[in-house]
Design a protein around this motif. Sequence first.
Motif, PDB file in Angstrom:
ATOM      1  N   UNK A   6      11.671  22.068  69.045  1.00  0.00           N
ATOM      2  CA  UNK A   6      12.284  21.876  67.744  1.00  0.00           C
ATOM      3  C   UNK A   6      11.747  20.620  67.077  1.00  0.00           C
ATOM      4  N   UNK A   7      11.518  19.585  67.882  1.00  0.00           N
ATOM      5  CA  UNK A   7      10.930  18.369  67.338  1.00  0.00           C
ATOM      6  C   UNK A   7       9.530  18.643  66.820  1.00  0.00           C
ATOM      7  N   UNK A   8       8.827  19.521  67.498  1.00  0.00           N
ATOM      8  CA  UNK A   8       7.443  19.808  67.138  1.00  0.00           C
ATOM      9  C   UNK A   8       7.333  20.657  65.881  1.00  0.00           C
ATOM     10  N   UNK A   9       8.238  21.629  65.733  1.00  0.00           N
ATOM     11  CA  UNK A   9       8.094  22.556  64.607  1.00  0.00           C
ATOM     12  C   UNK A   9       8.299  21.853  63.282  1.00  0.00           C
ATOM     13  N   UNK A  56      21.596  12.784  72.348  1.00  0.00           N
ATOM     14  CA  UNK A  56      21.246  11.672  71.466  1.00  0.00           C
ATOM     15  C   UNK A  56      19.945  11.955  70.725  1.00  0.00           C
ATOM     16  N   UNK A  57      18.992  12.561  71.413  1.00  0.00           N
ATOM     17  CA  UNK A  57      17.721  12.895  70.772  1.00  0.00           C
ATOM     18  C   UNK A  57      17.925  13.882  69.637  1.00  0.00           C
ATOM     19  N   UNK A  58      18.884  14.807  69.795  1.00  0.00           N
ATOM     20  CA  UNK A  58      19.128  15.818  68.769  1.00  0.00           C
ATOM     21  C   UNK A  58      19.937  15.303  67.589  1.00  0.00           C
ATOM     22  N   UNK A  59      20.685  14.225  67.783  1.00  0.00           N
ATOM     23  CA  UNK A  59      21.573  13.772  66.711  1.00  0.00           C
ATOM     24  C   UNK A  59      20.797  12.950  65.697  1.00  0.00           C
ATOM     25  N   UNK A  60      20.679  13.474  64.497  1.00  0.00           N
ATOM     26  CA  UNK A  60      19.861  12.767  63.515  1.00  0.00           C
ATOM     27  C   UNK A  60      20.645  12.272  62.312  1.00  0.00           C
ATOM     28  N   UNK A  61      21.916  12.651  62.234  1.00  0.00           N
ATOM     29  CA  UNK A  61      22.662  12.220  61.057  1.00  0.00           C
ATOM     30  C   UNK A  61      24.112  11.973  61.440  1.00  0.00           C
ATOM     31  N   UNK A  62      24.852  11.370  60.516  1.00  0.00           N
ATOM     32  CA  UNK A  62      26.250  11.031  60.785  1.00  0.00           C
ATOM     33  C   UNK A  62      27.061  12.282  61.079  1.00  0.00           C
ATOM     34  N   UNK A  75      16.227   4.008  73.614  1.00  0.00           N
ATOM     35  CA  UNK A  75      14.912   4.404  74.104  1.00  0.00           C
ATOM     36  C   UNK A  75      14.497   5.818  73.696  1.00  0.00           C
ATOM     37  N   UNK A  76      15.471   6.664  73.370  1.00  0.00           N
ATOM     38  CA  UNK A  76      15.213   8.067  73.067  1.00  0.00           C
ATOM     39  C   UNK A  76      14.410   8.712  74.204  1.00  0.00           C
ATOM     40  N   UNK A 122      23.099  23.542  63.652  1.00  0.00           N
ATOM     41  CA  UNK A 122      24.148  22.758  64.314  1.00  0.00           C
ATOM     42  C   UNK A 122      24.298  23.103  65.790  1.00  0.00           C
ATOM     43  N   UNK A 123      23.709  24.199  66.175  1.00  0.00           N
ATOM     44  CA  UNK A 123      23.941  24.698  67.520  1.00  0.00           C
ATOM     45  C   UNK A 123      23.535  23.734  68.635  1.00  0.00           C
ATOM     46  N   UNK A 124      22.332  23.168  68.596  1.00  0.00           N
ATOM     47  CA  UNK A 124      21.970  22.295  69.725  1.00  0.00           C
ATOM     48  C   UNK A 124      22.965  21.165  69.967  1.00  0.00           C
ATOM     49  N   UNK A 125      23.357  20.456  68.922  1.00  0.00           N
ATOM     50  CA  UNK A 125      24.314  19.363  69.113  1.00  0.00           C
ATOM     51  C   UNK A 125      25.644  19.905  69.627  1.00  0.00           C
ATOM     52  N   UNK A 126      26.107  20.993  69.022  1.00  0.00           N
ATOM     53  CA  UNK A 126      27.390  21.562  69.432  1.00  0.00           C
ATOM     54  C   UNK A 126      27.368  21.987  70.892  1.00  0.00           C
ATOM     55  N   UNK A 127      26.307  22.684  71.267  1.00  0.00           N
ATOM     56  CA  UNK A 127      26.225  23.194  72.637  1.00  0.00           C
ATOM     57  C   UNK A 127      26.136  22.071  73.655  1.00  0.00           C
ATOM     58  N   UNK A 128      25.256  21.105  73.389  1.00  0.00           N
ATOM     59  CA  UNK A 128      25.103  20.008  74.343  1.00  0.00           C
ATOM     60  C   UNK A 128      26.400  19.229  74.500  1.00  0.00           C
TER      61      UNK A 128
END
Lengths: 234, 96
Positions: A116-119, A175-181, B74-75, B31-37
Motif C-alpha cells: 500500500x505504501x508502494x502503490x 503506527x505506520x498505517x496511521x497518517x492522519x488525526x 522510527x517507523x 479505513x480498513x487497515x487501521x481498523x483491523x490492526x
Amino acid sequence: MKQEAFRQGIKGAAPVVLGYVPIGLAFGVLAAQAGLNAWEVFFMSLMVYAGSSQFIAAGMIAAGASIGAIVLTTFLVNSRHILMSASLAPYVKNFRSPLLALIGFGITDETFAVAMGHVSGGDRQPGFYLGLNLTSQLTWIISTVLGAAVGNVIPDPRVFGLHFALPAMFIGLLVIQMREILSILIALMAVTLSLLFKIIIPGNWNVILASVITATIGVVIEQWRLKSSQSSSG
Amino acid sequence: MMLVTYLPRMLPLVILSKVNIPPLVLRWLKFIPVAVLSALLGPEILMGQSGIDFSRNNIFLLAAVPSFLIAYKTKNLFYTVFTGMGIVVLLSRIMV
C-alpha cells in the motif's frame, strides 16, 4: 525492466524482513513448545504463511482444540485479509489473473502495508510484488524453522518476551498505517468495539465486526466533514 | 488450513481488480487497515486471563506505551518489536 522491479521489491521487503525475524523466531519457539516439530513448522510457514493465525493456531493446538475450531478461528482471524486484498485490488487492475492468484498468496499484514505504501508512489510493476512476497516468505520460513529448531531448548518463552512479539508487530504496523488525526479516532473506536465484541460474542468475531463498523463510521465522519466544509465555503 | 488463509487473500484481488469499485467503497476500504490492526491489537494488550485489564499489573499494556513511541519515532517494525519484547522482559523482572 522486470528485473529492476523485482529488485525494488526485494529492497521494499527490508522492513518486513526485519520485523519477521524476531516474530518468526518467537513463533517457532512457541510452536515447538506446543508440540510441533521443525518440519511441521516448515510446511505451515510454506503453505499457510500467516503470522497471526500461525500464532493463534499454535496456541490452540497446545490447548488441545479440535481441527474444526482451529480452521474456523484461522478463517476469522484472516478475514481481515479479504478487506486488505480488496483495498489493494484497484491498484493491480491490469495484472493478469494467474499473476494475481500468485501475488494474492503472499498478502500478509506486513507485505500489505508495504504494498500500500508502494502503490501511492505510482509505479505498479508486478515484479515488485513478487520480489516483495518472495523475500518476505523466505525470511518467514527460515526464522520460524530456526525458532522451532531451538524451541525445545528454551525453558520459558516468557523470559524473552516472546509472547509480546505479535502485539508489538501490530503496534508497529498500526503506527505506520496511521497518517492522519482521523486515524487515531478510528483506532480508538476499533479497539473499543473489538473489546466489547470479544466479551459479548464468543470466538473471534470481534475483529471483523469491529473493523467493518469502524470503517463505516470513518466514511460517515469523512463525508460529513467534506459536506460541512463545502457548505461553509459556499 | 491453507485454503482458509489463501482464498480470502486471493479472491478479492482477482475478482475485484476486474471491476470498477465505487469511490465510496474505496474510501471505506481505506479505513480498513487501521481498523483491523486496532481491532486485533486491543484484545492482545488489554485483555488478561479474565476480562479487560487496565491495571498497573498488565505488563503488555505498560510495554505498549513505549512501543508506540518507538514505532512513531522510527517507523521501523524491527526496532518496535525488538525493544517491545525487551521492555516486557525488563518489566517482568522488576514486577515479580
